[in-house]
Design a protein around this motif. Structure first.
Motif, PDB file in Angstrom:
ATOM      1  N   VAL A   1       0.818  -1.211   0.000  1.00 17.09           N
ATOM      2  CA  VAL A   1       0.000   0.000   0.000  1.00 17.09           C
ATOM      3  C   VAL A   1       0.851   1.261   0.000  1.00 17.09           C
ATOM      4  CG1 VAL A   1      -1.587   1.342   1.455  1.00 17.09           C
ATOM      5  CG2 VAL A   1      -2.072  -1.033   0.962  1.00 17.09           C
ATOM      6  N   GLY A   2       2.041   1.218   0.592  1.00 17.83           N
ATOM      7  CA  GLY A   2       2.894   2.408   0.651  1.00 17.83           C
ATOM      8  C   GLY A   2       3.182   3.013  -0.712  1.00 17.83           C
ATOM      9  N   PRO A   3       3.835   2.273  -1.611  1.00 17.67           N
ATOM     10  CA  PRO A   3       4.125   2.852  -2.927  1.00 17.67           C
ATOM     11  C   PRO A   3       2.874   3.087  -3.770  1.00 17.67           C
ATOM     12  CG  PRO A   3       5.433   0.864  -2.561  1.00 17.67           C
ATOM     13  CD  PRO A   3       4.497   0.998  -1.422  1.00 17.67           C
ATOM     14  N   ILE A   4       1.878   2.204  -3.624  1.00 16.73           N
ATOM     15  CA  ILE A   4       0.651   2.384  -4.406  1.00 16.73           C
ATOM     16  C   ILE A   4      -0.081   3.643  -3.955  1.00 16.73           C
ATOM     17  CG2 ILE A   4      -1.613   1.407  -4.923  1.00 16.73           C
ATOM     18  CD1 ILE A   4      -0.316  -1.347  -4.792  1.00 16.73           C
ATOM     19  N   GLY A   5      -0.116   3.876  -2.657  1.00 14.11           N
ATOM     20  CA  GLY A   5      -0.766   5.085  -2.158  1.00 14.11           C
ATOM     21  C   GLY A   5      -0.056   6.349  -2.601  1.00 14.11           C
ATOM     22  N   ALA A   6       1.276   6.322  -2.576  1.00  7.74           N
ATOM     23  CA  ALA A   6       2.036   7.496  -3.021  1.00  7.74           C
ATOM     24  C   ALA A   6       1.808   7.757  -4.507  1.00  7.74           C
ATOM     25  CB  ALA A   6       3.515   7.294  -2.733  1.00  7.74           C
ATOM     26  N   ALA A   7       1.828   6.690  -5.299  1.00 11.21           N
ATOM     27  CA  ALA A   7       1.596   6.854  -6.735  1.00 11.21           C
ATOM     28  C   ALA A   7       0.154   7.289  -7.000  1.00 11.21           C
ATOM     29  CB  ALA A   7       1.900   5.554  -7.466  1.00 11.21           C
ATOM     30  N   SER A   8      -0.786   6.797  -6.208  1.00 17.17           N
ATOM     31  CA  SER A   8      -2.185   7.189  -6.371  1.00 17.17           C
ATOM     32  C   SER A   8      -2.383   8.674  -6.104  1.00 17.17           C
ATOM     33  CB  SER A   8      -3.077   6.382  -5.433  1.00 17.17           C
ATOM     34  OG  SER A   8      -3.021   5.023  -5.735  1.00 17.17           O
ATOM     35  N   LEU A   9      -1.769   9.167  -5.041  1.00 17.39           N
ATOM     36  CA  LEU A   9      -1.893  10.588  -4.738  1.00 17.39           C
ATOM     37  C   LEU A   9      -1.285  11.441  -5.845  1.00 17.39           C
ATOM     38  CD1 LEU A   9      -1.139  10.700  -0.920  1.00 17.39           C
ATOM     39  CD2 LEU A   9      -3.308  11.134  -2.065  1.00 17.39           C
ATOM     40  N   ALA A  10      -0.164  10.993  -6.391  1.00 22.82           N
ATOM     41  CA  ALA A  10       0.452  11.747  -7.477  1.00 22.82           C
ATOM     42  C   ALA A  10      -0.440  11.735  -8.714  1.00 22.82           C
ATOM     43  CB  ALA A  10       1.824  11.170  -7.807  1.00 22.82           C
ATOM     44  N   ALA A  11      -1.048  10.575  -9.007  1.00 23.92           N
ATOM     45  CA  ALA A  11      -1.911  10.482 -10.186  1.00 23.92           C
ATOM     46  C   ALA A  11      -3.183  11.303 -10.012  1.00 23.92           C
ATOM     47  CB  ALA A  11      -2.264   9.022 -10.459  1.00 23.92           C
ATOM     48  N   ILE A  12      -3.754  11.278  -8.808  1.00 24.33           N
ATOM     49  CA  ILE A  12      -4.983  12.045  -8.556  1.00 24.33           C
ATOM     50  C   ILE A  12      -4.699  13.547  -8.627  1.00 24.33           C
ATOM     51  CG2 ILE A  12      -6.716  12.589  -6.807  1.00 24.33           C
ATOM     52  CD1 ILE A  12      -6.468   9.663  -5.889  1.00 24.33           C
ATOM     53  N   THR A  13      -3.511  13.955  -8.196  1.00 26.93           N
ATOM     54  CA  THR A  13      -3.152  15.362  -8.254  1.00 26.93           C
ATOM     55  C   THR A  13      -3.095  15.848  -9.699  1.00 26.93           C
ATOM     56  OG1 THR A  13      -1.868  15.119  -6.237  1.00 26.93           O
ATOM     57  CG2 THR A  13      -1.414  17.056  -7.559  1.00 26.93           C
ATOM     58  N   GLU A  14      -2.561  15.010 -10.580  1.00 24.21           N
ATOM     59  CA  GLU A  14      -2.448  15.411 -11.981  1.00 24.21           C
ATOM     60  C   GLU A  14      -3.769  15.251 -12.729  1.00 24.21           C
ATOM     61  OE1 GLU A  14       0.807  13.399 -13.808  1.00 24.21           O
ATOM     62  OE2 GLU A  14       2.244  14.132 -12.334  1.00 24.21           O
ATOM     63  N   LYS A  15      -4.461  14.130 -12.498  1.00 23.54           N
ATOM     64  CA  LYS A  15      -5.732  13.861 -13.181  1.00 23.54           C
ATOM     65  C   LYS A  15      -6.740  13.367 -12.146  1.00 23.54           C
ATOM     66  CE  LYS A  15      -5.590  12.076 -17.437  1.00 23.54           C
ATOM     67  NZ  LYS A  15      -5.362  11.015 -18.440  1.00 23.54           N
TER      68      LYS A  15
ATOM     69  N   GLU B   1      -9.733  12.534 -12.353  1.00 20.04           N
ATOM     70  CA  GLU B   1     -10.669  11.498 -12.801  1.00 20.04           C
ATOM     71  C   GLU B   1     -10.106  10.082 -12.639  1.00 20.04           C
ATOM     72  OE1 GLU B   1      -8.540  13.218 -16.408  1.00 20.04           O
ATOM     73  OE2 GLU B   1      -9.665  14.073 -14.755  1.00 20.04           O
ATOM     74  N   THR B   2      -8.848   9.937 -12.252  1.00 23.32           N
ATOM     75  CA  THR B   2      -8.269   8.605 -12.035  1.00 23.32           C
ATOM     76  C   THR B   2      -8.495   8.088 -10.612  1.00 23.32           C
ATOM     77  OG1 THR B   2      -6.127   9.542 -11.425  1.00 23.32           O
ATOM     78  CG2 THR B   2      -6.467   8.988 -13.766  1.00 23.32           C
ATOM     79  N   LEU B   3      -9.307   8.775  -9.839  1.00 20.77           N
ATOM     80  CA  LEU B   3      -9.545   8.374  -8.448  1.00 20.77           C
ATOM     81  C   LEU B   3     -10.092   6.949  -8.351  1.00 20.77           C
ATOM     82  CD1 LEU B   3      -9.748   9.051  -5.423  1.00 20.77           C
ATOM     83  CD2 LEU B   3     -12.036   9.903  -5.885  1.00 20.77           C
ATOM     84  N   GLY B   4     -11.054   6.607  -9.193  1.00 21.39           N
ATOM     85  CA  GLY B   4     -11.664   5.281  -9.130  1.00 21.39           C
ATOM     86  C   GLY B   4     -10.669   4.165  -9.389  1.00 21.39           C
ATOM     87  N   ARG B   5      -9.827   4.357 -10.384  1.00 21.29           N
ATOM     88  CA  ARG B   5      -8.832   3.332 -10.698  1.00 21.29           C
ATOM     89  C   ARG B   5      -7.831   3.161  -9.567  1.00 21.29           C
ATOM     90  NH1 ARG B   5      -7.411   4.760 -16.937  1.00 21.29           N
ATOM     91  NH2 ARG B   5      -9.428   4.145 -17.781  1.00 21.29           N
ATOM     92  N   THR B   6      -7.404   4.268  -8.995  1.00 29.09           N
ATOM     93  CA  THR B   6      -6.407   4.166  -7.929  1.00 29.09           C
ATOM     94  C   THR B   6      -6.996   3.508  -6.687  1.00 29.09           C
ATOM     95  OG1 THR B   6      -6.893   6.411  -7.167  1.00 29.09           O
ATOM     96  CG2 THR B   6      -5.106   6.146  -8.759  1.00 29.09           C
ATOM     97  N   LEU B   7      -8.283   3.738  -6.432  1.00 25.25           N
ATOM     98  CA  LEU B   7      -8.923   3.066  -5.294  1.00 25.25           C
ATOM     99  C   LEU B   7      -8.995   1.563  -5.515  1.00 25.25           C
ATOM    100  CD1 LEU B   7     -11.795   5.503  -4.287  1.00 25.25           C
ATOM    101  CD2 LEU B   7      -9.654   5.062  -3.098  1.00 25.25           C
TER     102      LEU B   7
END
Length: 151
Positions: free
Chosen positions: A105-119, A121-127
């Motif tokens: 979850v550590g790296p996935i969460g960090a990458a998710s926050l970075a992706a959500i910051t840029e786009k 609409e990617t919130l659902g995929r990252t969840l």
């Protein structure tokens, strides 16, 4: 059997002390590099070997526990060492899978926050990705429950 518990305790203590020492003084790792990796590997090998020995020796005591339970049917039966080890062994899958889920979850969460910051609409995929990583812990919990039902 108590010597195996002592051996495991010493191996765990050595790993913890080595980890804390190398965390507090990372420059020390350069000077002791030739021996600390084999030493940590040896401690891990001793720990795994002692754990297997406890499992093999503890199974006999856990299997002998129903006679003790039948003798004390009117009140709580005495807990044997083997039964205690069996219960600890049933908790190990949950512990290890939770550690694995935390590492995932550590790296996935960090990458998710970075992706959500840029786009956003990617919130659902990252969840979904975070949920898949957390599913590892749930699998370990299910295995522990199944093992507890066998004890």
């Amino acid at each position: 059997m108590y010597w195996l518990v002592a051996l495991m305790s010493i191996a765990i203590l050595g790993l913890v002390v080595s980890g804390v020492l190398l965390e507090l003084r990372p420059t020390l790792a350069g000077r002791i590099r030739p021996w600390y990796r084999p030493a940590l590997g040896t401690q891990l090998l001793v720990f795994v070997g002692a754990q297997l020995g406890l499992l093999l020796l503890g199974v006999n005591e856990a299997l002998a526990a129903p006679e003790a339970a039948a003798a004390g049917a009117g009140h709580l039966a005495e807990m044997s060492t083997g039964m205690g080890l069996a219960i600890i062994g049933a908790g190990i899958p949950t512990a290890l899978s939770t550690i694995g889920a935390g590492i995932a979850v550590g790296p996935i969460g960090a990458a998710s926050l970075a992706a959500i910051t840029e786009k956003p609409e990617t919130l659902g995929r990252t969840l979904i990705y975070l949920g898949l990583a957390e599913g590892i812990a749930i699998y370990g919990l299910v295995i522990s429950i199944l093992l507890l039902n066998k004890i």
